[in-house]
Design a protein around this motif. Structure first.
Motif, PDB file in Angstrom:
ATOM      1  N   UNK A   1      50.211  33.811  45.590  1.00  0.00           N
ATOM      2  CA  UNK A   1      49.447  34.648  46.510  1.00  0.00           C
ATOM      3  C   UNK A   1      50.183  35.900  46.958  1.00  0.00           C
ATOM      4  N   UNK A   2      51.454  36.032  46.630  1.00  0.00           N
ATOM      5  CA  UNK A   2      52.281  37.161  47.099  1.00  0.00           C
ATOM      6  C   UNK A   2      52.292  37.180  48.625  1.00  0.00           C
ATOM      7  N   UNK A   3      51.947  38.331  49.236  1.00  0.00           N
ATOM      8  CA  UNK A   3      52.071  38.446  50.697  1.00  0.00           C
ATOM      9  C   UNK A   3      50.735  38.298  51.412  1.00  0.00           C
TER      10      UNK A   3
ATOM     11  N   UNK B   1      39.195  45.990  30.664  1.00  0.00           N
ATOM     12  CA  UNK B   1      39.812  45.796  31.969  1.00  0.00           C
ATOM     13  C   UNK B   1      40.537  47.068  32.375  1.00  0.00           C
ATOM     14  N   UNK B   2      40.378  47.450  33.636  1.00  0.00           N
ATOM     15  CA  UNK B   2      40.977  48.685  34.139  1.00  0.00           C
ATOM     16  C   UNK B   2      41.904  48.377  35.308  1.00  0.00           C
ATOM     17  N   UNK B   3      43.099  48.941  35.272  1.00  0.00           N
ATOM     18  CA  UNK B   3      44.084  48.705  36.321  1.00  0.00           C
ATOM     19  C   UNK B   3      44.712  50.033  36.750  1.00  0.00           C
ATOM     20  N   UNK B   4      45.215  50.056  37.980  1.00  0.00           N
ATOM     21  CA  UNK B   4      45.968  51.205  38.479  1.00  0.00           C
ATOM     22  C   UNK B   4      47.378  51.096  37.900  1.00  0.00           C
ATOM     23  N   UNK B   5      47.673  51.899  36.911  1.00  0.00           N
ATOM     24  CA  UNK B   5      48.940  51.792  36.186  1.00  0.00           C
ATOM     25  C   UNK B   5      50.158  52.123  37.047  1.00  0.00           C
TER      26      UNK B   5
ATOM     27  N   UNK C   1      54.072  43.334  43.665  1.00  0.00           N
ATOM     28  CA  UNK C   1      53.705  41.920  43.553  1.00  0.00           C
ATOM     29  C   UNK C   1      52.329  41.642  44.142  1.00  0.00           C
ATOM     30  N   UNK C   2      51.971  42.340  45.222  1.00  0.00           N
ATOM     31  CA  UNK C   2      50.662  42.122  45.843  1.00  0.00           C
ATOM     32  C   UNK C   2      49.537  42.560  44.915  1.00  0.00           C
ATOM     33  N   UNK C   3      49.753  43.658  44.179  1.00  0.00           N
ATOM     34  CA  UNK C   3      48.739  44.128  43.232  1.00  0.00           C
ATOM     35  C   UNK C   3      48.565  43.125  42.096  1.00  0.00           C
ATOM     36  N   UNK C   4      49.669  42.636  41.564  1.00  0.00           N
ATOM     37  CA  UNK C   4      49.613  41.665  40.475  1.00  0.00           C
ATOM     38  C   UNK C   4      48.967  40.368  40.947  1.00  0.00           C
ATOM     39  N   UNK C   5      49.279  39.945  42.171  1.00  0.00           N
ATOM     40  CA  UNK C   5      48.702  38.705  42.700  1.00  0.00           C
ATOM     41  C   UNK C   5      47.190  38.795  42.846  1.00  0.00           C
TER      42      UNK C   5
ATOM     43  N   UNK D   1      40.311  33.844  47.506  1.00  0.00           N
ATOM     44  CA  UNK D   1      39.427  34.274  46.428  1.00  0.00           C
ATOM     45  C   UNK D   1      38.640  35.522  46.823  1.00  0.00           C
ATOM     46  N   UNK D   2      38.282  35.628  48.116  1.00  0.00           N
ATOM     47  CA  UNK D   2      37.625  36.842  48.603  1.00  0.00           C
ATOM     48  C   UNK D   2      38.590  38.036  48.518  1.00  0.00           C
ATOM     49  N   UNK D   3      39.856  37.793  48.800  1.00  0.00           N
ATOM     50  CA  UNK D   3      40.885  38.832  48.704  1.00  0.00           C
ATOM     51  C   UNK D   3      40.988  39.341  47.265  1.00  0.00           C
ATOM     52  N   UNK D   4      40.971  38.433  46.316  1.00  0.00           N
ATOM     53  CA  UNK D   4      41.009  38.828  44.902  1.00  0.00           C
ATOM     54  C   UNK D   4      39.772  39.657  44.570  1.00  0.00           C
ATOM     55  N   UNK D   5      38.622  39.185  45.026  1.00  0.00           N
ATOM     56  CA  UNK D   5      37.353  39.833  44.698  1.00  0.00           C
ATOM     57  C   UNK D   5      37.280  41.249  45.210  1.00  0.00           C
ATOM     58  N   UNK D   6      37.854  41.480  46.408  1.00  0.00           N
ATOM     59  CA  UNK D   6      37.747  42.793  47.039  1.00  0.00           C
ATOM     60  C   UNK D   6      38.873  43.742  46.671  1.00  0.00           C
ATOM     61  N   UNK D   7      39.938  43.233  46.033  1.00  0.00           N
ATOM     62  CA  UNK D   7      41.081  44.083  45.695  1.00  0.00           C
ATOM     63  C   UNK D   7      40.776  44.956  44.483  1.00  0.00           C
ATOM     64  N   UNK D   8      41.394  46.099  44.448  1.00  0.00           N
ATOM     65  CA  UNK D   8      41.185  47.032  43.322  1.00  0.00           C
ATOM     66  C   UNK D   8      42.522  47.462  42.719  1.00  0.00           C
TER      67      UNK D   8
END
Length: 307
Positions: free
Chosen positions: A48-50, A141-145, A151-155, A300-307
């Motif tokens: 979950x990172x932080x 799949x698109x990511x902010x390079x 770690x929070x972004x990867x999590x 899971x909501x945190x994952x869903x809303x993260x970009x």
């Protein structure tokens, strides 16, 4: 003459480069899904990172015993009796496998014969129509390079934590990205992610076959141990406890499917919470109810809303 040590990351990178030299044959692809013997399905190291959980009142009253069923899909299953933990674990893993197929770059086999869960599989298929047609749909799949080092972004994008090895949990996709001497292109990152998903699918298929043949698997016993641990301990909303959940196959898959659906959702259309989104994550709500860990929805909501 000085010899050069070949690291796992170098090996995987070389393997991926070699795979680009020519397409795999159908036989080679299917060989990935045909294990010579059943082996442990290594659970990806998703953390979950932080992430911070909001406080949730702890309740011992109503802790869900194995015989209790509350969600609609489980009530439907009561036609054959209340599902056991084994049956619920199998159905959850099978449904996750069917969902993950949509993101595969290869043909993933269909599970049609399952001696130990024959009736459960039939009932599931009767009420769930698969949209998978065996064709690669070129999911992008698109990511902010600029954030791969965070770690929070990867999590919040657990597919980046998938291993590129069938036998080990490393190297992970993010390991290859971070070790690259120059920034990887979006196409190269997509190739890594798709390769990791294919490997994960093949391991999941192997475990499903093992469950069908023997009724249990190593990862199922880990899940049973988790049930016992939660029953005997105060298991509140906390990153350490969420990380414990993520050490089990079905919870790591919940994180993975949530993230992948975020990547391919229709713009402007929100995804229902994992407990309500029965089409993409059937049985997940019942699993969390039985374990008394509905607070995991926050992650899971945190994952869903993260970009």
């Amino acid at each position: 003459m000085k010899t050069r040590k070949i690291t796992p990351i170098m090996f995987v990178t070389a393997t991926l480069l070699a795979s680009c030299a020519g397409p795999e044959s159908y036989q080679q692809k299917m060989a990935r899904y045909t294990p010579k013997s059943f082996s442990k399905n290594q659970v990806p190291e998703i953390k979950t990172a932080d992430f911070k959980f909001a406080p949730v009142p702890y309740k011992t009253e109503g802790r869900a015993p194995a015989s209790v069923s509350t969600t609609p899909e489980i009530k439907e299953q009561e036609k054959e009796g209340n599902p056991t933990n084994k049956k619920l674990y199998f159905l959850t893993l099978f449904a996750q496998y069917e969902t993950l197929k949509k993101y595969s770059a290869e043909y993933a086999p269909t599970v049609s014969i399952c001696p130990n869960f024959h009736t459960s599989l039939l009932r599931h298929n009767e009420k769930t129509q698969s949209t998978y047609d065996g064709k690669y749909q070129n999911k992008k799949f698109t990511y902010d390079s600029t954030r791969y080092s965070e770690d929070s972004f990867v999590a919040s994008h657990p597919e980046l934590l998938l291993p590129l090895s069938k036998e080990e949990t490393t190297p992970k996709v993010v390991d290859i990205i971070r070790s690259s001497k120059s920034p990887m292109t979006e196409a190269a990152v997509n190739e890594l992610v798709h390769k990791a998903i294919d490997i994960h699918l093949s391991k999941t298929y192997s475990e499903i076959r093992e469950l069908c043949e023997y009724g249990v698997s190593d990862n199922y016993y880990i899940y049973e141990n988790l049930i016992t641990h939660i029953k005997n301990n105060k298991f509140e909303a906390a990153p350490s406890n969420m990380n414990t959940l993520l050490k089990t196959t079905i919870f790591s898959n919940m994180a993975l499917t949530t993230s992948l659906e975020k990547q391919t959702k229709t713009p402007g259309r929100s995804i229902a919470s994992i407990g309500d989104n029965e089409k993409s994550t059937p049985y997940a709500g019942e699993v969390m109810t039985r374990l008394n860990v509905k607070w995991a929805n926050q992650y899971f909501e945190y994952i869903k809303e993260s970009h």
